[in-house]
Design a protein around this motif. Structure first.
Motif, short mmCIF file in Angstrom:
data_model
loop_
_atom_site.label_atom_id
_atom_site.label_comp_id
_atom_site.label_asym_id
_atom_site.label_seq_id
_atom_site.Cartn_x
_atom_site.Cartn_y
_atom_site.Cartn_z
N MET A 1 19.07 -20.88 118.39
CA MET A 1 17.69 -21.08 118.77
C MET A 1 16.81 -20.32 117.79
N ARG A 2 15.57 -20.72 117.70
CA ARG A 2 14.62 -20.07 116.81
C ARG A 2 13.95 -18.91 117.54
N ILE A 3 13.21 -18.09 116.82
CA ILE A 3 12.62 -16.89 117.37
C ILE A 3 11.62 -17.19 118.50
N GLY A 4 10.89 -18.31 118.38
CA GLY A 4 9.94 -18.67 119.42
C GLY A 4 10.61 -18.93 120.75
N GLU A 5 11.76 -19.59 120.71
CA GLU A 5 12.52 -19.87 121.93
C GLU A 5 13.06 -18.58 122.54
N LEU A 6 13.61 -17.70 121.71
CA LEU A 6 14.10 -16.42 122.22
C LEU A 6 12.95 -15.62 122.81
N SER A 7 11.82 -15.64 122.16
CA SER A 7 10.63 -14.95 122.64
C SER A 7 10.23 -15.47 124.01
N ARG A 8 10.18 -16.78 124.16
CA ARG A 8 9.80 -17.39 125.43
C ARG A 8 10.79 -17.07 126.54
N ARG A 9 12.08 -17.17 126.23
CA ARG A 9 13.11 -16.98 127.25
C ARG A 9 13.27 -15.53 127.68
N THR A 10 12.86 -14.61 126.83
CA THR A 10 13.01 -13.18 127.18
C THR A 10 11.66 -12.52 127.47
N ASP A 11 10.59 -13.28 127.34
CA ASP A 11 9.23 -12.74 127.51
C ASP A 11 9.02 -11.53 126.60
N THR A 12 9.46 -11.70 125.36
CA THR A 12 9.37 -10.64 124.36
C THR A 12 8.65 -11.20 123.14
N PRO A 13 7.57 -10.56 122.70
CA PRO A 13 6.87 -11.07 121.52
C PRO A 13 7.79 -11.15 120.30
N ALA A 14 7.57 -12.17 119.48
CA ALA A 14 8.39 -12.37 118.27
C ALA A 14 8.34 -11.13 117.38
N ARG A 15 7.20 -10.51 117.32
CA ARG A 15 7.06 -9.30 116.49
C ARG A 15 8.02 -8.20 116.96
N LEU A 16 8.16 -8.07 118.28
CA LEU A 16 9.08 -7.08 118.84
C LEU A 16 10.53 -7.47 118.55
N LEU A 17 10.83 -8.74 118.58
CA LEU A 17 12.19 -9.19 118.24
C LEU A 17 12.52 -8.85 116.79
N GLU A 29 21.68 -14.84 112.92
CA GLU A 29 22.26 -15.44 111.72
C GLU A 29 21.12 -15.90 110.84
N ARG A 30 21.38 -16.00 109.54
CA ARG A 30 20.37 -16.52 108.61
C ARG A 30 20.84 -17.85 108.07
N MET A 31 19.96 -18.81 108.10
CA MET A 31 20.25 -20.12 107.53
C MET A 31 20.04 -20.04 106.02
N PRO A 32 20.56 -21.00 105.25
CA PRO A 32 20.35 -20.99 103.80
C PRO A 32 18.87 -20.95 103.40
N ASN A 33 18.01 -21.52 104.26
CA ASN A 33 16.58 -21.52 103.96
C ASN A 33 15.89 -20.21 104.37
N GLY A 34 16.66 -19.24 104.90
CA GLY A 34 16.11 -17.95 105.29
C GLY A 34 15.68 -17.85 106.74
N TYR A 35 15.67 -18.98 107.47
CA TYR A 35 15.28 -18.95 108.87
C TYR A 35 16.30 -18.17 109.69
N ARG A 36 15.79 -17.47 110.69
CA ARG A 36 16.67 -16.77 111.62
C ARG A 36 17.12 -17.76 112.70
N VAL A 37 18.38 -17.64 113.08
CA VAL A 37 18.91 -18.43 114.19
C VAL A 37 19.53 -17.43 115.16
N TYR A 38 19.07 -17.49 116.41
CA TYR A 38 19.50 -16.54 117.42
C TYR A 38 20.51 -17.18 118.36
N GLY A 39 21.63 -16.52 118.52
CA GLY A 39 22.67 -17.01 119.42
C GLY A 39 22.26 -16.87 120.87
#
Length: 136
Positions: A1-17, A29-39
């Protein structure tokens, strides 16, 4: 999942993540394009971190004990220094005191609510009624 989804599901601002990542508390995990992917497991991990922060544990201690809190409950630290043991005992005792205080307050509110009759229905005027009454 992307950071926005993790933020929403945990009620935690992306900046805090991102801060948790900087502190080594979570590791996406980091994708080849540099995006973060959260398990998926990070949803529980972030909630756990937030709970530990809420009771006052600093991130440096959280980082040290997080591996010990994984399931199954295996110890990942080969040894604990006397200072670490003393710190954790102190924090455990502080948490116990907070739990006792919260439990006492919750029980008092519960008892209060059980004895207070429900109030009358909300009789606040509608915004249109209020405006009409003001013009008379």
């Amino acid at each position: 999942m992307r950071i926005g989804e993790l933020s929403r599901r945990t009620d935690t601002p992306a900046r805090l993540l991102r801060y948790y990542e900087e502190q080594g508390l979570i590791e996406p995990e980091r994708m080849p394009n540099g995006y973060r992917v959260y398990g998926e497991y990070l949803v529980d991990r972030v909630i756990q971190i937030r709970g530990l922060l809420d009771v006052g544990l600093p991130t440096r201690i959280i980082k040290q004990i997080l591996p010990c809190l994984n399931k199954p409950r295996t110890i990942h630290m080969p040894y604990a220094t006397p200072d670490m043991v003393a710190t954790l005992e102190h924090e455990r005792d502080r948490m116990t005191e907070k739990i006792a205080c919260l439990t006492k307050n919750r029980d008092a509110i519960h008892d209060y609510l059980a004895q207070v009759p429900p109030g009358p229905p909300d009789t606040a005027p509608e915004s249109g009624e209020e405006a009409a009454g003001a013009s008379n």
